[in-house]
Design a protein around this motif. Structure first.
Motif, short mmCIF file in Angstrom:
data_model
loop_
_atom_site.label_atom_id
_atom_site.label_comp_id
_atom_site.label_asym_id
_atom_site.label_seq_id
_atom_site.Cartn_x
_atom_site.Cartn_y
_atom_site.Cartn_z
N ILE A 40 -36.00 -58.68 -15.56
CA ILE A 40 -35.36 -58.83 -16.87
C ILE A 40 -35.01 -57.44 -17.36
CG2 ILE A 40 -35.62 -59.67 -19.23
CD1 ILE A 40 -37.74 -61.61 -18.18
N PHE A 41 -33.74 -57.23 -17.71
CA PHE A 41 -33.28 -55.90 -18.07
C PHE A 41 -33.20 -55.70 -19.58
CE2 PHE A 41 -31.56 -56.83 -13.92
CZ PHE A 41 -31.87 -55.68 -13.22
N GLU A 42 -33.32 -54.43 -19.97
CA GLU A 42 -33.03 -53.98 -21.32
C GLU A 42 -33.70 -54.85 -22.40
OE1 GLU A 42 -30.80 -50.60 -20.27
OE2 GLU A 42 -31.69 -51.26 -22.14
N SER A 43 -35.00 -54.74 -22.47
CA SER A 43 -35.71 -55.40 -23.55
C SER A 43 -35.36 -54.73 -24.88
CB SER A 43 -37.22 -55.31 -23.32
OG SER A 43 -37.59 -55.94 -22.11
N PHE A 44 -35.42 -55.49 -25.95
CA PHE A 44 -35.08 -54.95 -27.27
C PHE A 44 -36.26 -55.14 -28.21
CE2 PHE A 44 -31.09 -55.77 -25.24
CZ PHE A 44 -30.24 -54.77 -25.70
N GLU A 45 -36.31 -54.32 -29.27
CA GLU A 45 -37.34 -54.46 -30.28
C GLU A 45 -36.76 -54.11 -31.65
OE1 GLU A 45 -40.52 -51.79 -29.47
OE2 GLU A 45 -39.29 -50.00 -29.56
N PHE A 46 -37.42 -54.61 -32.68
CA PHE A 46 -36.98 -54.35 -34.05
C PHE A 46 -37.65 -53.08 -34.55
CE2 PHE A 46 -37.20 -54.80 -38.68
CZ PHE A 46 -35.87 -55.10 -38.97
N LYS A 47 -36.82 -52.13 -35.04
CA LYS A 47 -37.34 -50.87 -35.53
C LYS A 47 -36.83 -50.58 -36.93
CE LYS A 47 -38.41 -48.13 -31.43
NZ LYS A 47 -38.16 -46.84 -30.71
N VAL A 48 -37.68 -49.98 -37.71
CA VAL A 48 -37.31 -49.56 -39.06
C VAL A 48 -37.62 -48.07 -39.17
CG1 VAL A 48 -37.71 -49.84 -41.53
CG2 VAL A 48 -37.83 -51.83 -40.01
N GLY A 49 -36.63 -47.28 -39.57
CA GLY A 49 -36.83 -45.85 -39.72
C GLY A 49 -35.82 -45.28 -40.68
N THR A 50 -35.88 -43.99 -40.89
CA THR A 50 -34.95 -43.33 -41.80
C THR A 50 -33.53 -43.44 -41.27
OG1 THR A 50 -36.67 -41.75 -42.41
CG2 THR A 50 -34.39 -41.16 -42.95
N GLY A 51 -32.72 -44.17 -41.99
CA GLY A 51 -31.32 -44.34 -41.59
C GLY A 51 -31.14 -45.23 -40.38
N GLN A 52 -32.19 -45.97 -39.98
CA GLN A 52 -32.11 -46.81 -38.78
C GLN A 52 -32.94 -48.07 -38.98
OE1 GLN A 52 -33.09 -44.88 -35.07
NE2 GLN A 52 -33.69 -46.80 -34.15
N VAL A 53 -32.26 -49.20 -39.06
CA VAL A 53 -32.93 -50.49 -39.16
C VAL A 53 -32.21 -51.47 -38.25
CG1 VAL A 53 -33.57 -52.41 -40.66
CG2 VAL A 53 -33.59 -50.08 -41.56
N GLY A 54 -32.96 -52.17 -37.43
CA GLY A 54 -32.31 -53.19 -36.61
C GLY A 54 -32.90 -53.28 -35.22
N ILE A 55 -32.19 -54.01 -34.34
CA ILE A 55 -32.60 -54.22 -32.97
C ILE A 55 -32.08 -53.08 -32.12
CG2 ILE A 55 -32.54 -55.80 -31.02
CD1 ILE A 55 -34.03 -56.90 -33.40
N VAL A 56 -32.98 -52.42 -31.41
CA VAL A 56 -32.58 -51.29 -30.57
C VAL A 56 -33.14 -51.50 -29.17
CG1 VAL A 56 -32.45 -49.67 -32.50
CG2 VAL A 56 -34.61 -49.95 -31.26
N PRO A 57 -32.45 -50.98 -28.13
CA PRO A 57 -32.95 -51.13 -26.77
C PRO A 57 -34.19 -50.28 -26.53
CG PRO A 57 -31.01 -49.72 -26.79
CD PRO A 57 -31.15 -50.29 -28.17
N THR A 58 -35.10 -50.79 -25.72
CA THR A 58 -36.32 -50.04 -25.40
C THR A 58 -36.18 -49.27 -24.09
OG1 THR A 58 -37.26 -51.89 -24.15
CG2 THR A 58 -37.73 -51.79 -26.52
N ASN A 59 -35.04 -49.48 -23.36
CA ASN A 59 -34.84 -48.84 -22.07
C ASN A 59 -35.93 -49.25 -21.07
OD1 ASN A 59 -32.45 -47.32 -22.67
ND2 ASN A 59 -33.72 -45.91 -23.86
N GLN A 60 -36.43 -50.48 -21.23
CA GLN A 60 -37.46 -50.97 -20.33
C GLN A 60 -36.98 -52.19 -19.55
OE1 GLN A 60 -41.18 -51.72 -22.28
NE2 GLN A 60 -41.32 -49.68 -23.18
N ILE A 61 -37.59 -52.42 -18.41
CA ILE A 61 -37.36 -53.62 -17.63
C ILE A 61 -38.72 -54.23 -17.28
CG2 ILE A 61 -35.19 -52.77 -16.68
CD1 ILE A 61 -36.63 -52.25 -14.06
N ILE A 62 -38.70 -55.53 -17.04
CA ILE A 62 -39.90 -56.25 -16.61
C ILE A 62 -39.59 -56.90 -15.27
CG2 ILE A 62 -41.57 -58.05 -17.18
CD1 ILE A 62 -40.72 -57.71 -20.12
#
Length: 214
Positions: A136-158
């Motif tokens: 499974i490629f390109e897992s995603f996670e929800f992140k909250v930070g300064t000027g950055q909110v949303g779903i971002v890639p983790t650059n991980q595979i399983i």
């Protein structure tokens, strides 16, 4: 209490397997060919996310195990679930399509014998070579930070593969190349091994190595 199994039920299963079953190579051994019957077939299409799970049946005498590889119709499948059925007596199992093939390497310092012949060359040396995985490629996670909110890639595979004498040597920190990118193993999961620890499924997470220059 014993249940009566009509003899024609077992015979019908065997007849259907012989008539409609697909010749399948087990664990890449051309001398180990069995017949299987598919109850569901899913096809993988380029660029789409399609479930590749299939329900498959085989004779008990096939001696299949979870983690075995099956080859048929130019596909390599991995047995992910397996149980014995009573009516009729047979093996029922689920498979998933292998969509990747990896060679895991590990950096090792060079070693020589007393005659200065190289035993292990210095550099990245193969630990497990050309083994098939369901990935499974390109897992995603929800992140909250300064000027950055949303779903971002983790650059991980399983990835999930057969546990054997080669893949059993993989450890955290080992690396491999996929699509011209280097990935590093960051965790290993042995939960789907048989109680003997000799066979089953090995899953691992890997993260894309991002260079400082990137």
């Amino acid at each position: 209490m014993r249940f009566y199994i009509p003899p024609n039920l077992q015979r019908d299963f065997t007849d259907s397997l012989n008539a409609l079953g697909i010749d399948t190579v087990v664990n890449f051994d051309p001398l180990n060919v069995i017949k299987i019957r598919l109850d569901k077939v899913n096809y993988r299409t380029k660029g789409s996310i399609v479930s590749a799970d299939e329900v498959v049946f085989a004779e008990l005498t096939s001696n299949l195990k979870m983690g075995d590889y099956l080859q048929y119709k130019n596909e390599t499948m991995l047995i992910t679930q397996l149980k014995s059925d009573e009516f009729p007596k047979c093996l029922e199992f689920a498979t998933t399509t292998c969509n990747t093939k990896f060679t895991i390497t590990r950096y090792q310092t060079g070693t020589w014998d007393d005659n200065e012949n190289v035993i292990i060359p210095e550099g990245d040396n193969p630990i497990a070579t050309d083994f098939y995985c369901s990935t499974i490629f390109e897992s995603f996670e929800f992140k909250v930070g300064t000027g950055q909110v949303g779903i971002v890639p983790t650059n991980q595979i399983i990835s999930t593969c057969q546990y054997n004498t080669d893949t059993g040597n993989i450890v955290v920190g080992d690396t491999f190349i996929w699509m011209k990118q280097t990935y590093r193993v960051i965790s290993l999961n042995y939960e789907q091994l048989d109680i003997s620890g000799l066979y089953g499924l090995l899953s691992f997470n890997a993260e894309k190595v991002i260079s400082d220059a990137a």
